[in-house]
Design a protein around this motif. Structure first.
Motif, PDB file in Angstrom:
ATOM      1  N   GLU A  50      59.200  29.741  38.684  1.00 20.22           N
ATOM      2  CA  GLU A  50      58.068  30.024  39.567  1.00 20.22           C
ATOM      3  C   GLU A  50      57.039  28.918  39.369  1.00 20.22           C
ATOM      4  O   GLU A  50      56.801  28.477  38.246  1.00 20.22           O
ATOM      5  N   SER A  51      56.454  28.465  40.464  1.00 20.57           N
ATOM      6  CA  SER A  51      55.387  27.472  40.412  1.00 20.57           C
ATOM      7  C   SER A  51      54.508  27.730  41.620  1.00 20.57           C
ATOM      8  O   SER A  51      54.958  27.582  42.758  1.00 20.57           O
ATOM      9  N   ARG A  52      53.248  28.137  41.360  1.00 22.18           N
ATOM     10  CA  ARG A  52      52.385  28.500  42.486  1.00 22.18           C
ATOM     11  C   ARG A  52      50.921  28.181  42.194  1.00 22.18           C
ATOM     12  O   ARG A  52      50.454  28.281  41.058  1.00 22.18           O
ATOM     13  N   ALA A  53      50.240  27.804  43.260  1.00 20.49           N
ATOM     14  CA  ALA A  53      48.791  27.593  43.178  1.00 20.49           C
ATOM     15  C   ALA A  53      48.116  28.957  43.086  1.00 20.49           C
ATOM     16  O   ALA A  53      48.609  29.943  43.642  1.00 20.49           O
ATOM     17  N   THR A  54      47.006  29.013  42.384  1.00 20.20           N
ATOM     18  CA  THR A  54      46.253  30.257  42.239  1.00 20.20           C
ATOM     19  C   THR A  54      44.779  29.908  42.016  1.00 20.20           C
ATOM     20  O   THR A  54      44.416  28.739  42.036  1.00 20.20           O
ATOM     21  N   LYS A  55      43.969  30.910  41.832  1.00 24.14           N
ATOM     22  CA  LYS A  55      42.549  30.731  41.527  1.00 24.14           C
ATOM     23  C   LYS A  55      42.220  31.545  40.283  1.00 24.14           C
ATOM     24  O   LYS A  55      42.743  32.641  40.091  1.00 24.14           O
ATOM     25  N   VAL A  56      41.354  30.988  39.439  1.00 18.90           N
ATOM     26  CA  VAL A  56      40.833  31.697  38.280  1.00 18.90           C
ATOM     27  C   VAL A  56      39.314  31.564  38.358  1.00 18.90           C
ATOM     28  O   VAL A  56      38.796  30.446  38.313  1.00 18.90           O
ATOM     29  N   SER A  57      38.636  32.677  38.516  1.00 19.71           N
ATOM     30  CA  SER A  57      37.177  32.681  38.696  1.00 19.71           C
ATOM     31  C   SER A  57      36.752  31.718  39.806  1.00 19.71           C
ATOM     32  O   SER A  57      35.752  31.018  39.692  1.00 19.71           O
ATOM     33  N   GLY A  58      37.544  31.675  40.868  1.00 22.37           N
ATOM     34  CA  GLY A  58      37.235  30.822  42.009  1.00 22.37           C
ATOM     35  C   GLY A  58      37.592  29.361  41.811  1.00 22.37           C
ATOM     36  O   GLY A  58      37.445  28.555  42.729  1.00 22.37           O
ATOM     37  N   ARG A  59      38.081  28.982  40.638  1.00 15.66           N
ATOM     38  CA  ARG A  59      38.471  27.596  40.369  1.00 15.66           C
ATOM     39  C   ARG A  59      39.955  27.415  40.667  1.00 15.66           C
ATOM     40  O   ARG A  59      40.766  28.314  40.465  1.00 15.66           O
ATOM     41  N   ILE A  78      43.995  25.433  34.524  1.00 19.87           N
ATOM     42  CA  ILE A  78      42.798  25.736  35.311  1.00 19.87           C
ATOM     43  C   ILE A  78      41.872  24.522  35.337  1.00 19.87           C
ATOM     44  O   ILE A  78      41.555  23.967  34.279  1.00 19.87           O
ATOM     45  N   ALA A  79      41.434  24.130  36.520  1.00 25.24           N
ATOM     46  CA  ALA A  79      40.433  23.069  36.645  1.00 25.24           C
ATOM     47  C   ALA A  79      39.067  23.707  36.389  1.00 25.24           C
ATOM     48  O   ALA A  79      38.470  24.293  37.287  1.00 25.24           O
ATOM     49  N   VAL A  80      38.588  23.640  35.153  1.00 26.26           N
ATOM     50  CA  VAL A  80      37.328  24.280  34.776  1.00 26.26           C
ATOM     51  C   VAL A  80      36.165  23.612  35.509  1.00 26.26           C
ATOM     52  O   VAL A  80      35.314  24.274  36.082  1.00 26.26           O
ATOM     53  N   ASP A  81      36.112  22.295  35.463  1.00 22.67           N
ATOM     54  CA  ASP A  81      35.121  21.522  36.209  1.00 22.67           C
ATOM     55  C   ASP A  81      35.673  20.107  36.390  1.00 22.67           C
ATOM     56  O   ASP A  81      36.829  19.855  36.062  1.00 22.67           O
ATOM     57  N   PRO A  88      56.079  40.925  31.609  1.00 23.11           N
ATOM     58  CA  PRO A  88      55.766  40.672  30.199  1.00 23.11           C
ATOM     59  C   PRO A  88      54.257  40.750  29.958  1.00 23.11           C
ATOM     60  O   PRO A  88      53.456  40.336  30.793  1.00 23.11           O
ATOM     61  N   VAL A  89      53.873  41.299  28.811  1.00 24.85           N
ATOM     62  CA  VAL A  89      52.467  41.446  28.480  1.00 24.85           C
ATOM     63  C   VAL A  89      51.760  40.100  28.545  1.00 24.85           C
ATOM     64  O   VAL A  89      50.616  40.013  28.990  1.00 24.85           O
ATOM     65  N   VAL A  90      52.453  39.027  28.140  1.00 25.35           N
ATOM     66  CA  VAL A  90      51.810  37.708  28.177  1.00 25.35           C
ATOM     67  C   VAL A  90      51.394  37.339  29.600  1.00 25.35           C
ATOM     68  O   VAL A  90      50.360  36.703  29.809  1.00 25.35           O
ATOM     69  N   ASP A  91      52.178  37.749  30.601  1.00 22.45           N
ATOM     70  CA  ASP A  91      51.811  37.482  31.993  1.00 22.45           C
ATOM     71  C   ASP A  91      50.523  38.217  32.363  1.00 22.45           C
ATOM     72  O   ASP A  91      49.661  37.676  33.065  1.00 22.45           O
ATOM     73  N   LEU A  92      50.384  39.453  31.893  1.00 19.74           N
ATOM     74  CA  LEU A  92      49.183  40.232  32.178  1.00 19.74           C
ATOM     75  C   LEU A  92      47.955  39.581  31.541  1.00 19.74           C
ATOM     76  O   LEU A  92      46.871  39.568  32.132  1.00 19.74           O
ATOM     77  N   VAL A  93      48.120  39.037  30.340  1.00 13.93           N
ATOM     78  CA  VAL A  93      47.007  38.354  29.676  1.00 13.93           C
ATOM     79  C   VAL A  93      46.597  37.130  30.497  1.00 13.93           C
ATOM     80  O   VAL A  93      45.409  36.918  30.749  1.00 13.93           O
ATOM     81  N   LEU A  94      47.563  36.329  30.932  1.00 10.11           N
ATOM     82  CA  LEU A  94      47.232  35.146  31.722  1.00 10.11           C
ATOM     83  C   LEU A  94      46.543  35.530  33.026  1.00 10.11           C
ATOM     84  O   LEU A  94      45.612  34.858  33.466  1.00 10.11           O
ATOM     85  N   GLU A  95      46.980  36.639  33.644  1.00 11.37           N
ATOM     86  CA  GLU A  95      46.342  37.096  34.887  1.00 11.37           C
ATOM     87  C   GLU A  95      44.909  37.556  34.660  1.00 11.37           C
ATOM     88  O   GLU A  95      44.118  37.568  35.571  1.00 11.37           O
ATOM     89  N   SER A  96      44.586  37.927  33.422  1.00  6.78           N
ATOM     90  CA  SER A  96      43.223  38.399  33.122  1.00  6.78           C
ATOM     91  C   SER A  96      42.252  37.256  32.846  1.00  6.78           C
ATOM     92  O   SER A  96      41.063  37.495  32.639  1.00  6.78           O
ATOM     93  N   ALA A  97      42.730  36.026  32.851  1.00  7.72           N
ATOM     94  CA  ALA A  97      41.890  34.873  32.492  1.00  7.72           C
ATOM     95  C   ALA A  97      40.683  34.730  33.419  1.00  7.72           C
ATOM     96  O   ALA A  97      40.748  35.040  34.606  1.00  7.72           O
ATOM     97  N   ALA A  98      39.595  34.274  32.825  1.00  7.38           N
ATOM     98  CA  ALA A  98      38.372  33.984  33.568  1.00  7.38           C
ATOM     99  C   ALA A  98      37.760  32.716  32.964  1.00  7.38           C
ATOM    100  O   ALA A  98      37.940  32.422  31.786  1.00  7.38           O
ATOM    101  N   VAL A  99      37.032  31.985  33.795  1.00  8.14           N
ATOM    102  CA  VAL A  99      36.315  30.803  33.324  1.00  8.14           C
ATOM    103  C   VAL A  99      34.962  31.272  32.833  1.00  8.14           C
ATOM    104  O   VAL A  99      34.283  32.047  33.507  1.00  8.14           O
ATOM    105  N   ASN A 100      34.550  30.821  31.657  1.00 12.28           N
ATOM    106  CA  ASN A 100      33.247  31.206  31.078  1.00 12.28           C
ATOM    107  C   ASN A 100      32.114  30.603  31.887  1.00 12.28           C
ATOM    108  O   ASN A 100      32.175  29.541  32.368  1.00 12.28           O
TER     109      ASN A 100
END
Length: 181
Positions: free
Chosen positions: A114-123, A146-149, A169-181
Motif C-alpha cells: 500500500e502506498s497512499r497520500a494522506t493528511k496529518v493535522s492538515g499537513r 509527514i511534512a511538518v513544515d 494491526p495496533v501499530v496501524d491504529l497508532v499511526l492513524e492517531s498521529a498529530a502534528v504538535n
C-alpha cells in the motif's frame, strides 16, 4: 435571514460530524506520546508502554506492547527527518519503509502493498505498508512520513511481529492517531 440560519446550521452540523469521527477513532481519548523533537504526538494503546530514555540517532520516541489478542507484539518508533517537498513524499516514504523492512529481511527484500497520500493535522503526508519478502518473516511494517513544515519532516514507523487476525494491526491504529504538535 433564512439563508444565514441555514448556513449556520450547516456549519454546526458539519463541525459536529467532523468531531464525531475523531471521537469515534479506535484510540480516541487514550494518553499520548508528545515527541517534541519530531514535532508529532500519537496515542498509546491500552497495555502499551512509552519507552522512555535517550533518543537514538534515528528515533526520538517509541512505544511497545502486545496485540489486542495478547499474542505477538509490536512497536512504534518516531523520528525527525529533513525537509521533504510534497511532490517527493511518496518516493521518500517508500524508500524509508523499504530500509526499515530490513529489520525482517536482511537481504532487503520487500514488497510495497500500500502506498497512499494522506493528511496529518492538515499537513501533507504519505503512508506506506510493506510486506517483508523473505520466507521466515511474518511481520508487518507501516510508515507515515509527514511534512511538518518547510524545514523538516517527521516519520512514524509501526512494526508488528505478525498480522493480527481480523483486526487492523495496533501499530496501524497508532499511526492513524498521529498529530502534528
Amino acid at each position: 435571514m433564512a439563508g444565514v440560519v441555514a448556513v449556520l446550521a450547516l456549519v454546526l452540523v458539519g463541525g459536529w460530524l467532523l468531531m464525531r469521527d475523531e471521537d469515534s477513532a479506535p484510540l480516541a481519548g487514550r494518553p499520548r506520546v508528545t515527541d517534541e523533537a519530531a514535532g508529532v504526538s500519537y496515542a498509546i494503546p491500552e497495555g502499551w508502554r512509552h519507552r522512555k530514555g535517550e533518543p537514538s540517532d534515528h528515533y526520538t520516541s517509541s512505544l511497545a506492547g502486545k496485540h489486542l489478542g495478547g499474542e505477538g507484539g509490536g512497536m512504534v518508533l518516531a523520528g525527525r527527518y529533513g525537509a521533504v517537498p510534497e511532490h517527493a513524499l511518496k518516493r521518500e516514504a517508500e524508500q524509508k519503509a523499504r530500509t526499515n523492512a530490513e529489520i525482517f529481511c536482511h537481504d532487503g527484500s520487500s514488497t510495497i502493498v500500500e502506498s497512499r497520500a494522506t493528511k496529518v493535522s492538515g499537513r501533507s503526508a504519505h503512508t506506506v505498508a510493506v510486506k517483508p519478502g523473505c520466507e521466515e518473516a511474518t511481520g508487518h511494517l507501516r510508515l507515515t512520513l509527514i511534512a511538518v513544515d518547510r524545514s523538516r519532516s517527521a516519520f512514524l514507523v509501526g512494526i508488528a511481529e505478525s498480522a493480527e487476525r481480523g483486526e487492523p494491526p495496533v501499530v496501524d491504529l497508532v499511526l492513524e492517531s498521529a498529530a502534528v504538535n
